[in-house]
Design a protein around this motif. Sequence first.
Motif, short mmCIF file in Angstrom:
data_model
loop_
_atom_site.label_atom_id
_atom_site.label_comp_id
_atom_site.label_asym_id
_atom_site.label_seq_id
_atom_site.Cartn_x
_atom_site.Cartn_y
_atom_site.Cartn_z
N GLN A 132 0.64 -1.20 -0.17
CA GLN A 132 -0.14 0.00 -0.08
C GLN A 132 0.92 1.26 0.12
OE1 GLN A 132 -3.39 1.45 0.42
NE2 GLN A 132 -3.76 -0.40 -0.83
N ARG A 133 2.00 1.20 0.78
CA ARG A 133 2.77 2.43 0.88
C ARG A 133 3.60 2.65 -0.42
NH1 ARG A 133 2.27 0.42 5.66
NH2 ARG A 133 4.03 -1.04 5.42
N ALA A 134 3.59 1.86 -1.05
CA ALA A 134 4.59 1.89 -2.34
C ALA A 134 3.66 2.38 -3.45
CB ALA A 134 4.99 0.45 -2.68
N LEU A 135 2.23 2.50 -3.15
CA LEU A 135 1.39 3.26 -4.31
C LEU A 135 1.58 4.67 -4.14
CD1 LEU A 135 -1.83 1.38 -3.59
CD2 LEU A 135 -0.25 0.89 -5.47
N PRO A 136 1.52 5.27 -5.67
CA PRO A 136 1.56 6.76 -5.89
C PRO A 136 0.67 7.52 -5.13
CG PRO A 136 0.84 5.80 -7.81
CD PRO A 136 1.37 4.54 -7.05
N VAL A 137 0.82 8.71 -4.86
CA VAL A 137 -0.31 9.63 -4.74
C VAL A 137 -1.43 9.68 -5.72
CG1 VAL A 137 -1.03 11.99 -4.05
CG2 VAL A 137 1.26 11.14 -3.06
N PRO A 138 -2.75 9.57 -5.17
CA PRO A 138 -3.71 9.63 -6.60
C PRO A 138 -3.64 11.29 -7.14
CG PRO A 138 -4.77 8.86 -4.49
CD PRO A 138 -3.11 9.34 -4.01
N ARG A 139 -3.64 11.07 -8.47
CA ARG A 139 -3.59 12.50 -9.29
C ARG A 139 -4.98 13.15 -9.37
NH1 ARG A 139 1.22 12.89 -11.99
NH2 ARG A 139 0.20 14.32 -13.39
N GLN A 140 -6.15 12.29 -9.05
CA GLN A 140 -7.43 12.95 -9.13
C GLN A 140 -8.45 12.09 -8.19
OE1 GLN A 140 -8.34 12.10 -13.19
NE2 GLN A 140 -9.13 9.95 -12.61
N LEU A 141 -9.50 12.57 -7.83
CA LEU A 141 -10.63 12.00 -7.13
C LEU A 141 -11.83 12.20 -7.93
CD1 LEU A 141 -10.07 13.10 -3.14
CD2 LEU A 141 -9.93 10.99 -4.46
N ARG A 142 -12.05 11.18 -8.66
CA ARG A 142 -13.29 11.14 -9.46
C ARG A 142 -14.20 10.00 -8.91
NH1 ARG A 142 -11.81 13.32 -14.33
NH2 ARG A 142 -10.37 14.98 -14.04
N ARG A 143 -13.80 9.04 -8.49
CA ARG A 143 -14.57 7.86 -7.79
C ARG A 143 -14.02 7.48 -6.74
NH1 ARG A 143 -18.42 5.31 -10.89
NH2 ARG A 143 -17.33 5.94 -12.83
N VAL A 144 -14.73 7.43 -5.48
CA VAL A 144 -14.08 6.80 -4.25
C VAL A 144 -15.24 5.92 -3.56
CG1 VAL A 144 -12.89 8.94 -3.76
CG2 VAL A 144 -15.10 8.52 -2.80
N ILE A 145 -14.67 4.79 -2.83
CA ILE A 145 -15.15 4.04 -2.04
C ILE A 145 -15.28 4.30 -0.49
CG2 ILE A 145 -15.66 1.65 -1.33
CD1 ILE A 145 -14.76 0.88 -4.19
N LEU A 146 -16.18 4.40 -0.15
CA LEU A 146 -16.26 4.90 1.52
C LEU A 146 -16.83 3.87 2.25
CD1 LEU A 146 -15.98 6.86 3.80
CD2 LEU A 146 -18.46 7.55 3.40
#
Length: 305
Positions: A132-146
Amino acid sequence: MTHHDVPTGADASACAFEPTGLSLGADASQPPGHPGAWLFKARALDSYRSGPLTLFVPGHFTTLIEQASGMLLHPDDLVGSHTLMVTLTMDPVLGLTVRVIGLDRGITVRTWAKDDAAVRASLEADGSWDAQRALPVPRQLRRVILIEPDDGAPHPVGTQLDRWAERGMLVVHRERVAFEEPGAVDCLRQAFERAKDMHDWVAVDAVILTRGSGFAFRVLSDRDIVRMCCSLGVPVLVQRGRLPTLIDEAAWRSFDTGEGLNQALLEILRTEVREANLPRLEAIIDELDRDQAGPATDPQGSLYD
């Protein structure tokens, strides 16, 4: 129990005496010939007092602990020294009765720590722990799961996401989990499975996990749940609770408060705006407006997809 532990003035005609609790030291062992049962050799916490007690506890005692704490309890976990909470009843006929009403929280914490260490070691061994910590920072927020508590109460993260969704900034898919109810592990597992399926089909930018004000969140240290979080391939942002869990450490980012998590989401939106090249977009909109004013313009269709 010695005479100085008896309430002052107690005699054969005394009424039943039942204080709120008394702490005793105790050494636990398993008596031979009684599978699953326990012996607690109790002693006064003050070393200058004498009069040890021996308490016999039936085998279902460990089952009660499992039901109350949500964790499996191996018999070896109880062997050793503990502090018991007991009540005393002075009855003119039955005499002194001692009832065990509690066991020190230390055994629970030690067992949790041991279980968590085993899960983490397993994930580190196959290289999943840092995924998880190796994933890059999201470049956008268009669709999220809460993933949120199913408690009917408003929460800062959910409230902000609802407001953004109403303004058309993003789409929110909600997964409600009753963290403190039986079946929470299965419910949470299904939520992560749906998150993975959705990401495979339509791309999800982030999974957000927030919890309420309760305390029974051991499901968030479940081996399968933590592994699913690590392998999701989507940044998981977690709001920590009062008690630490493994998913707090395994997630992409974790935050002490809902407000802190909201600020992290705002920073992702700021990055999206900075990279959007607004002057270019404004020029495109202006050109489309000019074209729309012409006679050959097709009025159907959407400007944005």
